[in-house]
Design an enzyme around this catalytic site. Structure first.
Site, PDB file in Angstrom:
ATOM      1  N   SER A  93       1.663  -9.848  -0.838  1.00  0.00           N
ATOM      2  CA  SER A  93       1.352  -8.417  -0.753  1.00  0.00           C
ATOM      3  C   SER A  93       1.548  -7.790   0.619  1.00  0.00           C
ATOM      4  O   SER A  93       1.754  -6.592   0.728  1.00  0.00           O
ATOM      5  CB  SER A  93      -0.088  -8.179  -1.220  1.00  0.00           C
ATOM      6  OG  SER A  93      -0.982  -8.968  -0.463  1.00  0.00           O
ATOM      7  N   LYS A 148       0.808  -1.229   0.000  1.00  0.00           N
ATOM      8  CA  LYS A 148       0.000   0.000   0.000  1.00  0.00           C
ATOM      9  C   LYS A 148       0.841   1.279   0.000  1.00  0.00           C
ATOM     10  O   LYS A 148       0.401   2.312  -0.492  1.00  0.00           O
ATOM     11  CB  LYS A 148      -0.932   0.016   1.215  1.00  0.00           C
ATOM     12  CG  LYS A 148      -1.997  -1.079   1.199  1.00  0.00           C
ATOM     13  CD  LYS A 148      -3.126  -0.775   0.233  1.00  0.00           C
ATOM     14  CE  LYS A 148      -4.261  -1.789   0.338  1.00  0.00           C
ATOM     15  NZ  LYS A 148      -5.213  -1.665  -0.785  1.00  0.00           N
ATOM     16  N   GLU A 174      -9.542   6.346   3.455  1.00  0.00           N
ATOM     17  CA  GLU A 174     -10.370   5.319   4.075  1.00  0.00           C
ATOM     18  C   GLU A 174      -9.467   4.112   4.300  1.00  0.00           C
ATOM     19  O   GLU A 174      -8.475   3.949   3.604  1.00  0.00           O
ATOM     20  CB  GLU A 174     -11.539   4.940   3.158  1.00  0.00           C
ATOM     21  CG  GLU A 174     -11.226   3.897   2.070  1.00  0.00           C
ATOM     22  CD  GLU A 174     -10.202   4.353   1.038  1.00  0.00           C
ATOM     23  OE1 GLU A 174     -10.069   5.573   0.838  1.00  0.00           O
ATOM     24  OE2 GLU A 174      -9.527   3.490   0.449  1.00  0.00           O
TER      25      GLU A 174
END
Lengths: 406, 265
Positions: A387, A98, A120
């Site tokens: 990930s 991210k 968010e």
């Protein structure tokens, strides 16, 4: 047109922000100036060597890129079939992919003179990444997070707060990612002149799906180079988990035109795709509009959005990025779903064989190996996007194992 | 003649038309027809009937609340059409359906527009369909003689205001503040709204203009709509219902509020 021809000319989104029939910008008029400005600025920035150099520098010295490609020898032995390689996004600063996008968008916000950042978050990884990038650049940061997710991911809430972000608890609707996104959009509508909204996945109105893909393409680009260095060829299979779909699109995108590569995205089935408690949007969903774009959605016959369920907060979302919807319809990517239980078994297997505890989201991709590996042969290569790491999920994982033992 | 055009054509020069928003199925399924008829009897000129959606991202907590209640009450698109059908037995008040695109898309755009026209709906306000996306419903709406009403906000450029005007029928909806729906402090709204309405008047010349967002009293309405053709009230009505429902006098309390909005105390 065959799938092959469609793939060879793959060039999406179009100028209206569509991926085939999916995408678009379904937002209130108040937000139109903001997304037009954003699109113009992004298009300038991505061709600006100064912007790209700064981003590359930060990815190198702050995020820790390039991330490694690890040969999973014991996991490979376990299945006794194709070789398995892991793209180690878990080794990024903050523990997941991210941060690639958060850094990119914060640089863009700064370029546009916006000093107030909102985001968010579901699992909290995007919130942490955004809080991290904001701390690094001294920007105000407000993160909307569902009340239920704040309980499930308490550690990430504490991390965000420690880095100076304000975490706002969202108590409407299902109190998870969907409702956190509604609240973030409402904040954006209200404070649009001063505020930059950093969306954490390849969802939302155009240009977000395109922009977030751009900032994550580095994953697939590095992986391609790395696998060519050790194996001198493309892998036969790519595997990634899909919630909104940001890690998957970043990993897949540089391989989409390489037709020999089988690309597989794994969704969260929750208790099972037909259990009514699922997050398998592509398997069970129908086309609809949520959060600014047209894509597959979990919805009722009346067009009300249904509550998603997954043990993984990051996959617990009733929508999916519009590009994934298009790739599904094109037949270029195969999407499947695995249950909470299958994901949890994968957590254990990867931990025991490789000494890597994956995030619950990521574990969904590994769970598909049970189905995929028997069909592979020893001279083939499977590459998985690892990930994120599982530290944040230790509470959920421990509780699950305790209940299982009772 | 189209009912919306009719009320604007018959408006007295100094009169401000009042459009009232109510969520279909709130506070219960049975009262919506009656509420609409009584709104009309108490001064409403136009009705905006809300089609509830689970994720109303342009709305504040009040409309989200009424939408959630209505969905729990079992509202459906067909029940919304039945409500309009019943109102039409005795009333010619213009009715505009207002709501998000997804339930419309799920119902089927052609079926939705056909059915809406059949029961006597006059127009549509869909806040998550900006001008660039209105192709998804424009043709079907035109074929069924349904007005599409676009929104403009204080941050809308002159150029886009003109575009909204060209692409709207009935009227243009002016959102008085950048933000979500909800009753606000009147001063907060009126301070900046004058210059905005001036700009609206300069750019929107084909359609009447109605102003909404944040109006909760006759004084607010007079101030905010002084240069417009009328005003829209929604959240303040829902708040009033919430305050009095299900006491015996909830409807009479609501209607006295409605009269005060239009005529003052």
């Amino acid at each position: 047109m065959s799938t092959q021809t469609k793939t060879k000319n793959y060039n999406y989104p179009d100028e209206r922000g569509y991926y085939g029939q999916f995408g678009g910008k379904f937002v209130p008029e108040i937000l139109i100036p903001a997304i037009q400005e954003l699109e113009a600025e992004f298009n300038k920035a991505k061709n600006d060597p100064i912007f790209n150099d700064e981003l590359a520098g930060l990815l190198d010295e702050y995020v820790g890129r390039p991330t490694k490609l690890t040969f999973a020898n014991r996991l490979t032995e376990h299945y006794g079939k194709a070789k398995i390689y892991l793209k180690r996004e878990d080794l990024c600063h903050t523990g997941a992919h991210k941060i690639n996008n958060a850094i990119g968008q914060v640089l863009l916000a700064r370029r546009m003179g916006k000093k107030r950042i909102i985001a968010e978050t579901g699992a909290g990884q995007h919130g942490v990444a955004t809080a991290t990038a904001c701390a690094k650049f001294g920007l105000e940061c407000i993160v909307y997070m569902g009340e239920e997710d704040m309980v499930r991911q308490k550690l990430n809430v504490d991390r965000m707060r420690l880095m100076g972000a304000e975490v706002r608890s969202v108590t409407s609707g299902s109190r998870t990612l969907k409702d956190a996104t509604n609240e973030a959009i409402r904040d954006w509508v209200t404070n649009v002149d001063t505020t930059f909204y950093i969306i954490g996945s390849v969802v939302g109105p155009h240009p977000y799906p395109m922009m977030v893909r751009h900032f994550h393409e580095v994953i697939g680009n590095e992986a391609k180079q790395q696998i060519h260095k050790v194996e001198s060829r493309n892998p036969d299979y790519l595997l990634a988990c899909v919630g909104g779909g940001s890690n998957a699109i970043g990993f897949f995108y540089p391989f989409i035109k390489d037709e020999s590569v089988d690309i597989i995205g794994i969704e969260a089935a929750g208790f099972g795709v037909d259990s009514g408690k699922t997050a398998a949007t592509m398997t069970k969903g129908t086309p609809g509009i949520l959060h600014g774009s047209l894509s597959y959605l979990l919805q009722s016959d009346e067009g009300q959005i249904e509550l998603a369920h997954s043990i993984s907060a990051g996959l617990d979302y009733p929508g999916v990025g519009p590009e994934h919807a298009h790739l599904k319809d094109l037949g270029r990517v195969q999407y499947h779903a695995v249950t909470d239980e299958e994901a949890m078994n994968a957590v254990k297997l990867l931990s025991e064989t490789e000494g890597i505890i994956p995030a619950l989201e990521t574990a969904h991709a590994f769970a598909w190996l049970e189905k995929l590996m028997p069909q592979t042969s020893e001279d083939e290569i499977v590459m998985i996007n690892l990930s994120g790491r599982g530290d944040k999920d230790m509470g959920t994982i421990s509780e699950y194992i305790r209940e299982e033992n009772n | 003649m189209n009912r919306i055009q009719h009320v604007f054509d018959n408006k007295k020069p100094d009169e401000k038309l009042m459009s009232l928003f109510i969520t279909a199925g709130y506070p219960d399924l049975d009262s919506t027809v009656d509420l609409i008829l009584r709104f009309e009897a108490n001064g409403a000129d136009i009705i905006e009937l809300g089609m509830p959606f689970s994720d109303p991202l342009a709305d504040g907590p009040t409309i989200q609340y009424s939408s959630d209640v209505a969905i729990k009450n079992g509202i459906t698109m067909n029940k919304i059409f039945e409500i309009v059908e019943k109102v039409r037995k005795t009333s010619e008040i213009p009715i505009i359906l207002m709501g998000y695109m997804n339930p419309v898309l799920r119902y089927g755009v052609s079926k939705f527009t056909r059915k809406a026209a059949e029961v006597g709906v006059d127009g549509l306000i869909i806040p998550d369909i900006p001008i660039e996306e209105d192709g998804i419903i424009k043709k079907q709406a035109e074929e069924n003689d349904l007005d599409i009403i676009h929104l403009v906000a204080p941050n809308t450029s002159d150029e886009r205001m003109k575009l909204a005007d060209e692409n709207s029928q009935g009227f243009v909806y002016c959102v008085s503040v950048t933000g979500v729906t909800g009753a606000r402090d009147g001063d907060e709204v009126s301070k900046s709204v004058d210059r905005f309405i001036e700009r609206v008047r300069a750019n929107i010349t084909l359609n009447p203009v109605m102003v909404g967002f944040g109006i909760r009293s006759h004084e607010d309405a007079q101030n905010i709509a002084s240069n417009a053709d009328g005003f829209i009230v929604g959240s303040a009505l829902i708040d009033t219902i919430k305050q009095h429902y299900p006491k015996d006098n909830w409807q009479s309390e609501l209607m006295s509020f409605v009269r005060s909005l239009k005529f003052g105390k």
